[in-house]
Design a protein around this motif. Structure first.
Motif, PDB file in Angstrom:
ATOM      1  N   GLU A   6      52.526  38.107  41.943  1.00  0.00           N
ATOM      2  CA  GLU A   6      52.151  36.736  41.558  1.00  0.00           C
ATOM      3  C   GLU A   6      51.174  36.152  42.562  1.00  0.00           C
ATOM      4  OE1 GLU A   6      55.564  34.138  40.419  1.00  0.00           O
ATOM      5  OE2 GLU A   6      56.719  35.968  40.736  1.00  0.00           O
ATOM      6  N   GLN A   7      51.424  36.416  43.854  1.00  0.00           N
ATOM      7  CA  GLN A   7      50.542  35.887  44.896  1.00  0.00           C
ATOM      8  C   GLN A   7      49.146  36.493  44.802  1.00  0.00           C
ATOM      9  OE1 GLN A   7      52.146  35.438  48.892  1.00  0.00           O
ATOM     10  NE2 GLN A   7      54.180  35.920  48.100  1.00  0.00           N
ATOM     11  N   GLU A  10      47.288  35.211  41.524  1.00  0.00           N
ATOM     12  CA  GLU A  10      47.088  33.764  41.433  1.00  0.00           C
ATOM     13  C   GLU A  10      45.665  33.378  41.846  1.00  0.00           C
ATOM     14  OE1 GLU A  10      49.565  29.862  42.831  1.00  0.00           O
ATOM     15  OE2 GLU A  10      49.065  31.296  44.399  1.00  0.00           O
ATOM     16  N   GLY A  11      45.240  33.848  43.020  1.00  0.00           N
ATOM     17  CA  GLY A  11      43.892  33.525  43.506  1.00  0.00           C
ATOM     18  C   GLY A  11      42.812  34.137  42.651  1.00  0.00           C
ATOM     19  N   TYR A  12      43.069  35.371  42.197  1.00  0.00           N
ATOM     20  CA  TYR A  12      42.078  36.082  41.373  1.00  0.00           C
ATOM     21  C   TYR A  12      41.849  35.339  40.055  1.00  0.00           C
ATOM     22  CZ  TYR A  12      39.804  39.897  38.878  1.00  0.00           C
ATOM     23  OH  TYR A  12      38.915  40.656  38.168  1.00  0.00           O
ATOM     24  N   ARG A  13      42.908  34.914  39.403  1.00  0.00           N
ATOM     25  CA  ARG A  13      42.774  34.220  38.116  1.00  0.00           C
ATOM     26  C   ARG A  13      42.196  32.815  38.287  1.00  0.00           C
ATOM     27  NH1 ARG A  13      47.376  34.373  33.999  1.00  0.00           N
ATOM     28  NH2 ARG A  13      45.615  34.166  32.594  1.00  0.00           N
ATOM     29  N   TRP A  14      42.388  32.243  39.477  1.00  0.00           N
ATOM     30  CA  TRP A  14      41.790  30.924  39.738  1.00  0.00           C
ATOM     31  C   TRP A  14      40.271  31.068  39.850  1.00  0.00           C
ATOM     32  CZ3 TRP A  14      38.845  28.187  43.195  1.00  0.00           C
ATOM     33  CH2 TRP A  14      38.909  26.800  43.103  1.00  0.00           C
ATOM     34  N   HIS A  15      39.808  32.161  40.472  1.00  0.00           N
ATOM     35  CA  HIS A  15      38.369  32.388  40.617  1.00  0.00           C
ATOM     36  C   HIS A  15      37.736  32.918  39.333  1.00  0.00           C
ATOM     37  CE1 HIS A  15      39.048  31.925  44.935  1.00  0.00           C
ATOM     38  NE2 HIS A  15      37.752  31.744  45.035  1.00  0.00           N
ATOM     39  N   TYR A  16      38.479  33.721  38.586  1.00  0.00           N
ATOM     40  CA  TYR A  16      37.964  34.315  37.354  1.00  0.00           C
ATOM     41  C   TYR A  16      38.846  33.843  36.193  1.00  0.00           C
ATOM     42  CZ  TYR A  16      35.607  37.245  40.791  1.00  0.00           C
ATOM     43  OH  TYR A  16      34.854  37.689  41.854  1.00  0.00           O
ATOM     44  N   LYS A  17      38.578  32.622  35.770  1.00  0.00           N
ATOM     45  CA  LYS A  17      39.459  31.933  34.819  1.00  0.00           C
ATOM     46  C   LYS A  17      39.566  32.603  33.451  1.00  0.00           C
ATOM     47  CE  LYS A  17      39.148  27.333  36.944  1.00  0.00           C
ATOM     48  NZ  LYS A  17      39.380  27.857  38.226  1.00  0.00           N
ATOM     49  N   LYS A  21      46.082  37.944  32.113  1.00  0.00           N
ATOM     50  CA  LYS A  21      47.086  38.365  33.080  1.00  0.00           C
ATOM     51  C   LYS A  21      47.121  39.893  33.187  1.00  0.00           C
ATOM     52  CE  LYS A  21      51.424  36.468  34.622  1.00  0.00           C
ATOM     53  NZ  LYS A  21      52.555  35.584  34.328  1.00  0.00           N
ATOM     54  N   ILE A  67      38.564  38.956  45.158  1.00  0.00           N
ATOM     55  CA  ILE A  67      37.630  37.912  44.712  1.00  0.00           C
ATOM     56  C   ILE A  67      36.212  38.130  45.246  1.00  0.00           C
ATOM     57  CG2 ILE A  67      39.437  36.199  44.325  1.00  0.00           C
ATOM     58  CD1 ILE A  67      38.624  34.925  47.017  1.00  0.00           C
TER      59      ILE A  67
END
Length: 199
Positions: A6-7, A10-17, A21, A67
């Motif tokens: 999850e950790q 989380e950052g990856y999906r925030w940068h690549y919206k 999943k 990222i």
């Protein structure tokens, strides 16, 4: 309280919206493999306290690298790791840097790590830069008394038996108080009047 996977995503999906999943999971597993984590699918489901220090460091590097940063800030990346794992982590960072062309800002109190990993060095005291330049030049001929004090405190195998390590007398300054001049002046063996007014 959050699983490793999850950790990481989380950052990856925030940068690549637009990433799903499932895509993020595939990318995370790939990066965990690249950074030497055996059984990445198992690591993905575990909590940080279930991993060793070296595994956690690899996981954090993988998370940061997913990222594709231009600059990686590595703050004490080898703290609390044994020497063998330290070397592995530093080699990993170096190979990632060479492969991706990114810059690395390494923050460390370990001068041996700096000597072996960095090309340029910035020495800070009380939040201010006191000396900067190529690592080799500073280690060979330090100009600032604080830098000299740090280097004199490094143990050496060729020191005569019974030789005491150098130490820096006094206490670090209270950073809540405004100071003038060189912040190292009250502890400096080379202190002179100009140090109290010049920065």
């Amino acid at each position: 309280t959050m699983r490793v996977g999850e950790q990481i995503i989380e950052g990856y999906r925030w940068h690549y919206k637009s990433t799903s999943k499932k895509q993020a999971y595939t990318q995370a597993i790939d990066y965990l493999k690249r950074f030497g984590l055996r059984e990445p699918e198992l690591c993905f489901k575990q909590y940080p306290h279930q991993l060793s220090g070296g595994m956690c460091q690899r996981m954090m590097i993988a998370s940061a690298m997913m990222i594709s940063p231009d600059i990686l800030i590595a703050d004490e990346p080898t703290t609390a790791l044994d020497v063998t794992i330290q070397i592995e982590i530093l080699r990993l960072l170096k190979s990632v840097q060479e492969e991706s062309g990114m810059g690395i800002i390494l923050i460390s109190h370990d001068l041996s790590v700096i000597a072996n990993f960095c090309t340029d060095l910035v020495v800070m005291y009380a939040g201010e830069i006191v000396e900067s330049g190529p690592v080799k030049s500073i280690f060979a001929s330090p100009k600032h008394p604080y830098t000299r004090g740090l280097l004199n405190a490094i143990p050496s195998l060729d020191q005569p038996h019974g030789t005491q390590l150098g130490c820096i007398p006094g206490q670090p300054p209270d950073l809540t108080l405004k100071t003038f001049g060189c912040p190292f002046a009250p502890r400096c063996p080379s202190h002179f009047n100009a140090c109290d007014t010049l920065s």
